[in-house]
Design a protein around this motif. Structure first.
Motif, short mmCIF file in Angstrom:
data_model
loop_
_atom_site.label_atom_id
_atom_site.label_comp_id
_atom_site.label_asym_id
_atom_site.label_seq_id
_atom_site.Cartn_x
_atom_site.Cartn_y
_atom_site.Cartn_z
N GLU A 283 0.83 -1.19 0.00
CA GLU A 283 0.00 0.00 0.00
C GLU A 283 0.87 1.25 0.00
O GLU A 283 1.94 1.29 0.57
N GLY A 284 0.36 2.29 -0.62
CA GLY A 284 1.11 3.54 -0.65
C GLY A 284 0.87 4.27 -1.95
O GLY A 284 0.39 3.72 -2.94
N MET A 285 1.21 5.55 -1.95
CA MET A 285 1.03 6.38 -3.13
C MET A 285 2.17 6.15 -4.11
O MET A 285 3.30 5.87 -3.72
N SER A 286 1.86 6.26 -5.39
CA SER A 286 2.89 6.13 -6.42
C SER A 286 3.13 7.49 -7.04
O SER A 286 2.26 8.36 -7.05
N ALA A 287 4.34 7.69 -7.56
CA ALA A 287 4.72 8.98 -8.14
C ALA A 287 5.20 8.77 -9.57
O ALA A 287 5.70 7.70 -9.93
N THR A 288 5.07 9.81 -10.38
CA THR A 288 5.58 9.76 -11.75
C THR A 288 7.06 10.14 -11.75
O THR A 288 7.59 10.64 -10.76
N GLY A 289 7.70 9.92 -12.89
CA GLY A 289 9.10 10.29 -13.03
C GLY A 289 9.36 11.76 -12.76
O GLY A 289 10.24 12.11 -11.96
N PRO A 290 8.60 12.67 -13.40
CA PRO A 290 8.79 14.10 -13.13
C PRO A 290 8.55 14.47 -11.67
O PRO A 290 9.24 15.32 -11.12
N GLN A 291 7.57 13.82 -11.03
CA GLN A 291 7.31 14.11 -9.63
C GLN A 291 8.49 13.69 -8.74
O GLN A 291 8.88 14.41 -7.82
N LEU A 292 9.06 12.53 -9.00
CA LEU A 292 10.22 12.08 -8.24
C LEU A 292 11.40 13.00 -8.45
O LEU A 292 12.16 13.29 -7.52
N LEU A 293 11.55 13.49 -9.68
CA LEU A 293 12.66 14.39 -9.98
C LEU A 293 12.51 15.70 -9.23
O LEU A 293 13.48 16.22 -8.64
N VAL A 294 11.30 16.25 -9.22
CA VAL A 294 11.03 17.50 -8.51
C VAL A 294 11.19 17.29 -7.01
O VAL A 294 11.78 18.14 -6.31
#
Length: 276
Positions: free
Chosen positions: A214-225
């Motif tokens: 369980e947990g939220m997932s992030a996109t590539g740009p979000q992880l970079l920011v």
């Protein structure tokens, strides 16, 4: 994960990574209280790449000097100075957390992220930090650092696998128990964290997009920011903490940890916030 969540969690990561208050614990608390979900151990590990990059920048001269001395010492025995030995101490001290991190990777991503565990760890480990501050002689300096110190501080670093304990809190406390001065204990702890955190972040990168539990997932740009924000704020935080510890004790953080932990326990006991 929304962009607002990314920004908030990245700011929390940057502010708390180097303070002895547990960044992973604060990310778990913040995401559950304000976003009703868990940011996830993988997002935590990846965002820590930003704060560790801040350590690389802040200690860049020290790191280059240590690496150069370590290589020279391998080639020429007479060049084996304090920096050469420090390079080995970082390697030795990194082994425990790498081994336990791999062995307990599933538990780290799920079971220990329970807010009951986080809150209890915040309060309970405060006593350890306070005791280290009280008993620490702070009479030892860099020249007296040994491989035994590296092993002890390295083992202490493994406690940071439990959200709520704090990597800096555990390593600085171990250093104080060993008689190291507070500033040296902090610097050695930060250097010791670099290989472990980078290895953890890179290992967890694929799971940050698709959490295995369980947990939220992030996109590539979000992880970079998120990583960039954590880097900028973390660079300021590490500089501030090292200056702070020269003149002040860790008792300030002990009080905060107890207050934060008790508040979370009350929220959990009243059913205001879910533990998982």
């Amino acid at each position: 994960m929304s962009w607002w969540q990314v920004i908030v969690l990245a700011v929390v990561q940057g502010l708390t990574e180097f303070l002895p208050v547990s960044s992973s614990g604060h990310l778990a608390i913040t995401s559950r209280i304000f976003f009703s979900d868990d940011a996830g151990a993988s997002f935590t590990a990846v965002s820590q790449l930003g704060t560790e990059a801040a350590v690389l920048v802040y200690f860049s001269r020290d790191i280059v000097r240590i690496l150069r001395a370590w290589v020279n010492g391998l080639l020429v025995k007479s060049h084996r100075n304090t920096d050469y030995r420090l390079g080995w101490y970082v390697i030795i001290g990194t082994i425990p957390i790498c081994v336990l991190g791999l062995f307990f990777k599933d538990e780290i991503r799920s079971d220990v992220r329970n807010l009951w565990v986080v809150a209890i760890a915040l309060v309970a480990f405060s006593a350890v930090i306070a005791l280290a501050e009280y008993l620490g002689r702070q009479s030892r300096h860099m020249e007296s650092l040994s491989w035994r110190d590296a092993v002890v501080v390295g083992v202490a670093q493994t406690l940071a696998l439990i959200p709520g304990v704090s990597r800096s809190g555990s390593t600085i406390s171990a250093g104080l128990f060993l008689g190291l001065d507070r500033a040296l204990a902090a610097r050695f702890g930060f250097l010791l964290a670099i290989p472990a955190v980078f290895a953890s972040g890179l290992f967890s990168l694929p799971d940050a997009f698709h959490p295995v539990t369980e947990g939220m997932s992030a996109t590539g740009p979000q992880l970079l920011v998120a990583t960039a924000i954590a880097f900028v704020i973390g660079l300021t935080a590490v500089a501030w903490l090292l200056r702070f510890l020269v003149r002040h004790s860790m008792y300030w953080f002990v009080g905060y940890r107890v207050l934060a932990g008790v508040c979370v326990l009350v929220l959990l006991a009243t059913g205001t916030v879910a533990a998982t």
